[in-house]
Design an enzyme around this catalytic site. Structure first.
Site, PDB file in Angstrom:
ATOM      1  N   GLU A 128       0.847  -1.185   0.000  1.00 34.78           N
ATOM      2  CA  GLU A 128       0.000   0.000   0.000  1.00 34.78           C
ATOM      3  C   GLU A 128       0.886   1.240   0.000  1.00 34.78           C
ATOM      4  O   GLU A 128       2.091   1.152   0.231  1.00 34.78           O
ATOM      5  CB  GLU A 128      -0.917   0.002   1.225  1.00 34.78           C
ATOM      6  CG  GLU A 128      -1.843  -1.198   1.292  1.00 34.78           C
ATOM      7  CD  GLU A 128      -2.741  -1.192   2.521  1.00 34.78           C
ATOM      8  OE1 GLU A 128      -2.742  -0.170   3.255  1.00 34.78           O
ATOM      9  OE2 GLU A 128      -3.433  -2.193   2.740  1.00 34.78           O
ATOM     10  N   ASP A 240       9.897 -15.062   1.299  1.00 31.55           N
ATOM     11  CA  ASP A 240      11.159 -15.807   1.297  1.00 31.55           C
ATOM     12  C   ASP A 240      11.343 -16.511  -0.046  1.00 31.55           C
ATOM     13  O   ASP A 240      12.426 -16.454  -0.649  1.00 31.55           O
ATOM     14  CB  ASP A 240      11.173 -16.838   2.433  1.00 31.55           C
ATOM     15  CG  ASP A 240      11.462 -16.227   3.788  1.00 31.55           C
ATOM     16  OD1 ASP A 240      11.962 -15.081   3.837  1.00 31.55           O
ATOM     17  OD2 ASP A 240      11.202 -16.895   4.804  1.00 31.55           O
ATOM     18  N   GLY A 340      28.928   4.100 -26.708  1.00 28.43           N
ATOM     19  CA  GLY A 340      27.696   4.777 -27.099  1.00 28.43           C
ATOM     20  C   GLY A 340      26.631   3.836 -27.605  1.00 28.43           C
ATOM     21  O   GLY A 340      25.425   4.099 -27.436  1.00 28.43           O
ATOM     22  N   GLU A 363      10.043  -6.778  -3.378  1.00 25.38           N
ATOM     23  CA  GLU A 363      10.215  -7.945  -2.506  1.00 25.38           C
ATOM     24  C   GLU A 363      11.083  -7.620  -1.287  1.00 25.38           C
ATOM     25  O   GLU A 363      11.761  -8.469  -0.728  1.00 25.38           O
ATOM     26  CB  GLU A 363      10.836  -9.135  -3.256  1.00 25.38           C
ATOM     27  CG  GLU A 363      10.247  -9.464  -4.599  1.00 25.38           C
ATOM     28  CD  GLU A 363       8.817  -9.959  -4.506  1.00 25.38           C
ATOM     29  OE1 GLU A 363       8.233  -9.918  -3.405  1.00 25.38           O
ATOM     30  OE2 GLU A 363       8.274 -10.368  -5.530  1.00 25.38           O
ATOM     31  N   SER A 366      16.854  -3.258  -0.632  1.00 22.37           N
ATOM     32  CA  SER A 366      18.184  -3.656  -0.152  1.00 22.37           C
ATOM     33  C   SER A 366      18.361  -3.286   1.319  1.00 22.37           C
ATOM     34  O   SER A 366      18.986  -4.034   2.093  1.00 22.37           O
ATOM     35  CB  SER A 366      19.273  -2.988  -0.995  1.00 22.37           C
ATOM     36  OG  SER A 366      19.295  -3.524  -2.306  1.00 22.37           O
TER      37      SER A 366
END
Length: 379
Positions: A128, A240, A340, A363, A366
């Protein structure tokens, strides 16, 4: 690389060989066009269903029952073919894992066969606007009624949310119990009061859409997934699994970027010789390969623990953290080696770099993974 997966059965190897051909021939050639158009990957998921991948995370009798290590490799292959497709696929896994872990026998038997055969796409509705990193802050509520439940609230960044055939929606059923007052609900597509908002315009994974969802639904009693108050526990177990699959997504895309960089430096001639002849370039490729191998080994360790039925939360967080950070470095390095050209849409490097950026956020970011790892160390 393949020697890392020496523990696989002959049947799993055959499945992965078939999937590798499919990804190279069917997914990879369409990935750039999908990214450019932003069209949801309906066709790719339908084609994947024919390979068995839509139910590859499920045990028998609902799915093929492949090992966690084989699933890791399978997700890598799909990711290397098309990031958008693997993002929609693994979001589907979050939904079916929710039913597998937290659902009743009747819920499993009704939804999992359809999900595995590709006729029912799932979505996992947890996040949310004010409850991302900490699901216990969610505001979506489910209250008992004479007819069952009234579900009211809003979700955001829900992969597959606007096109899913069923959604696993997490909501607070008892505010006094914090995370122990969270429950999960099965909400089929077309339920009155389930209203998808707009699909977000994202930096990468443009064919794997995420939606806002408004919820004001009356649900029957059997919409409750398993028992009341078990939603948070189910969600954490699902995440997990999902973190190991994110690690596989990262290693799959990073492998594709590294393969492109190796091929480019062997054929790109500067000053009369291939780039790959230069020591600095060779060392950069070596560092990228080392970084990738280390992340893959952490993912394999998490998959091994998962296969053994061990608690693998710490291993999953380590794998997800290492792989997502690695993927950013490797895709950026591969783009840099192309000069490039790497910055143009004529080559896949800029797409790979955009696709992996979200991996350090969803998920569990970090920063959240570091917190989980530290909590295990200090327990």
């Amino acid at each position: 690389m393949t020697d890392l997966f020496h523990m696989l059965s002959d049947e799993e190897r055959a499945f992965l060989d078939m999937l590798a051909r499919f990804c190279a021939q069917e997914l990879a050639p369409k990935a750039a066009a999908t990214d450019e158009s932003g069209a949801f990957v309906h066709d790719q998921l339908a084609a994947l269903a024919a390979t068995g991948m839509m139910g590859a995370n499920l045990p028998e009798p609902w799915g093929p029952g492949i090992s966690a290590q084989a699933l890791l490799r399978a997700v890598e292959l799909v990711a290397g073919g098309c990031g958008s497709t693997v993002s929609a696929l693994t979001a589907h896994y979050l939904a079916t894992d929710s039913i597998l872990i937290g659902g009743t026998a009747a819920q499993r038997d009704h939804w999992l066969p359809r999900a595995a055969e590709g006729t029912a796409l799932g979505a996992f509705a947890l996040t949310e606007r004010n409850a991302g990193s900490d699901p216990a802050d969610m505001r979506t509520r489910a209250t008992r009624t004479a007819e069952g439940w009234h579900l009211k609230g809003a979700k955001c960044f829900i992969s597959n949310g606007g096109v899913a055939d069923f959604l696993i929606v997490y909501a607070v059923t008892d505010p006094s119990k914090a995370h122990k007052g969270i429950s999960a609900f099965l909400v089929p597509r077309g339920t009155p009061g389930l209203t998808p908002g707009r699909a977000e315009r994202t930096m990468g994974l443009r064919g794997g859409h995420v939606w806002e969802l408004d919820l004001d639904c009356h649900l029957p009693p059997d919409a409750l997934l398993g028992d009341e108050g078990t939603g948070f526990r189910t969600a954490m177990k699902v995440l997990d699994n999902g973190r190991v699959e994110v690690a596989a997504m990262c290693t799959g895309i990073a492998q594709a970027a590294l393969d492109a960089a190796v091929a480019w430096t062997k054929t790109r001639i500067i000053g009369g010789e291939p780039l790959a002849n230069r020591q600095g370039i060779r060392w950069q490729l070596a560092d990228m390969a080392l970084d990738l191998r280390a992340a893959r080994l952490l993912a394999l360790e998490a998959a091994r623990q998962r296969a053994l039925g061990l608690r693998f939360s710490e291993a999953a967080s380590m794998a997800k953290l290492a792989a997502s950070e690695m993927a950013g470095r490797v895709t950026d390095g591969a783009l840099q080696l192309h000069g490039g050209y790497g910055y143009t849409a004529d080559f896949p490097l800029e797409r790979h770099a955009r696709d992996v950026r979200i991996m350090r956020i969803y998920e569990g970011s970090s920063e959240i993974q570091r917190g989980i790892i530290a909590a295990h160390l200090l327990a």
